[in-house]
Design an enzyme around this catalytic site. Sequence first.
Site, PDB file in Angstrom:
ATOM      1  CG  HIS A 118      53.742 -60.571 -34.812  1.00 20.66           C
ATOM      2  ND1 HIS A 118      54.523 -59.532 -34.351  1.00 20.66           N
ATOM      3  CD2 HIS A 118      54.608 -61.423 -35.431  1.00 20.66           C
ATOM      4  CE1 HIS A 118      55.786 -59.748 -34.639  1.00 20.66           C
ATOM      5  NE2 HIS A 118      55.873 -60.887 -35.319  1.00 20.66           N
TER       6      HIS A 118
ATOM      7  CG  HIS B 144      55.184 -57.627 -38.276  1.00 15.31           C
ATOM      8  ND1 HIS B 144      54.656 -58.864 -37.997  1.00 15.31           N
ATOM      9  CD2 HIS B 144      56.403 -57.847 -38.818  1.00 15.31           C
ATOM     10  CE1 HIS B 144      55.518 -59.796 -38.368  1.00 15.31           C
ATOM     11  NE2 HIS B 144      56.584 -59.225 -38.866  1.00 15.31           N
TER      12      HIS B 144
ATOM     13  CD  GLN C 289      65.234 -62.549 -45.040  1.00 12.04           C
ATOM     14  OE1 GLN C 289      65.179 -61.524 -45.712  1.00 12.04           O
ATOM     15  NE2 GLN C 289      64.888 -62.559 -43.754  1.00 12.04           N
TER      16      GLN C 289
ATOM     17  CB  VAL D  49      55.796 -55.993 -29.493  1.00 15.26           C
ATOM     18  CG1 VAL D  49      54.407 -56.266 -28.920  1.00 15.26           C
ATOM     19  CG2 VAL D  49      55.919 -54.527 -29.904  1.00 15.26           C
TER      20      VAL D  49
HETATM   21  P1  AMP Z   1      59.811 -60.101 -40.169  1.00 15.12           P
HETATM   22  O1  AMP Z   1      58.464 -60.077 -40.811  1.00 15.12           O
HETATM   23  O2  AMP Z   1      59.969 -61.150 -39.126  1.00 15.12           O
HETATM   24  O3  AMP Z   1      60.941 -60.075 -41.172  1.00 15.12           O
HETATM   25  O4  AMP Z   1      59.936 -58.737 -39.363  1.00 15.12           O
HETATM   26  C1  AMP Z   1      59.718 -57.497 -39.987  1.00 15.12           C
HETATM   27  C2  AMP Z   1      60.117 -56.413 -39.025  1.00 15.12           C
HETATM   28  O5  AMP Z   1      59.342 -56.513 -37.836  1.00 15.12           O
HETATM   29  C3  AMP Z   1      61.593 -56.496 -38.604  1.00 15.12           C
HETATM   30  O6  AMP Z   1      62.119 -55.187 -38.509  1.00 15.12           O
HETATM   31  C4  AMP Z   1      61.498 -57.146 -37.246  1.00 15.12           C
HETATM   32  O7  AMP Z   1      62.590 -56.840 -36.403  1.00 15.12           O
HETATM   33  C5  AMP Z   1      60.210 -56.533 -36.713  1.00 15.12           C
HETATM   34  N1  AMP Z   1      59.672 -57.369 -35.635  1.00 15.12           N
HETATM   35  C6  AMP Z   1      59.421 -58.706 -35.677  1.00 15.12           C
HETATM   36  N2  AMP Z   1      58.982 -59.130 -34.474  1.00 15.12           N
HETATM   37  C7  AMP Z   1      58.971 -58.052 -33.658  1.00 15.12           C
HETATM   38  C8  AMP Z   1      58.625 -57.847 -32.291  1.00 15.12           C
HETATM   39  N3  AMP Z   1      58.208 -58.833 -31.516  1.00 15.12           N
HETATM   40  N4  AMP Z   1      58.714 -56.593 -31.796  1.00 15.12           N
HETATM   41  C9  AMP Z   1      59.138 -55.558 -32.580  1.00 15.12           C
HETATM   42  N5  AMP Z   1      59.479 -55.696 -33.861  1.00 15.12           N
HETATM   43  C10 AMP Z   1      59.393 -56.920 -34.410  1.00 15.12           C
END
Ligand code: AMP
Length: 278
Positions: A34, A37, A61, A177
Amino acid sequence: MKIFRTKSETRAQLASLAGRGNTVGLVPTMGNLHEGHISLVKRARQDCDIIAASIFVNPSQFAPSEDYNAYPRTPDADIKKLEENGCDVLFNPDEKEMYDEEYSNTVVDETVLSKTLCGRFRENHFRGVLTVVLKLFNICMPHCAYFGMKDYQQYLLIREMVRKMDMNINVVPCPTVREKNGLAMSSRNSYMDSGQEETAPLIYKSLTEIKKAYDSGISDVATLKGIGMGILIPGLKLQYLEFADSGTLQKTEEAKTGTLVAIAAYCGKTRLIDNIIL
Ligand code: AMP
């Protein structure tokens, strides 16, 4: 964009690009991408010559009771978004490629920061995160790696792993975000129905009301917590609302500039987290 399923091809490609003098930025993800990312990819583009992303839903995890199987997987849409945003290399292994059978014998563990906040409720979660991130770092050998502040505890643990283990990687925090209504973007938001989607923004509302109260001169944590809880209840099932030092994650009773305010709450069956720094 080059897409690799194996560690060896990814390593060879990125090492060769780095060997020609390029800086490499890595954006680790679990996919279902989204705007949150993508903001990491965009930030990496500003800093680095070559952008690598990884998509891997990391089983180590997730606790057995958690949503590993249900976690949304949207590879085609993810690839399109990464291509549109200038990603050069995607590492997209399966579980067998990433881990050998005895992977749980050798792990990265942390014993203090990982025990507070989410660590109190997700036993071994951060061990899984740190282990997979170290592996990704060793495979991709990035100069910089990008992490979202939405997962503040995760960011801090990775930053500390890099520091304590003398790894030569710049860990870059990126702002959260949000949807227009304030809800922090998350792959898990897709679990919610429309009623829950209206309730979930109360988490950010609670954080912003706490910040407003702090800015107006209130620093007593019990009072600030009361203000925040008043907004969260009754729509959400709170797991924690905590005030902590943003460097040590130790609880504090007196809020000050730089204090982390973090919330985890269930909206229906969906576990949501968010935070602000005062
Ligand atoms: P995930 O796919 O949820 O493991 O997230 C991958 C990376 O994207 C991690 O560093 C998260 O902290 C970052 N991330 C996920 N959601 C957001 C968001 N809303 N705003 C900024 N970074 C995000």
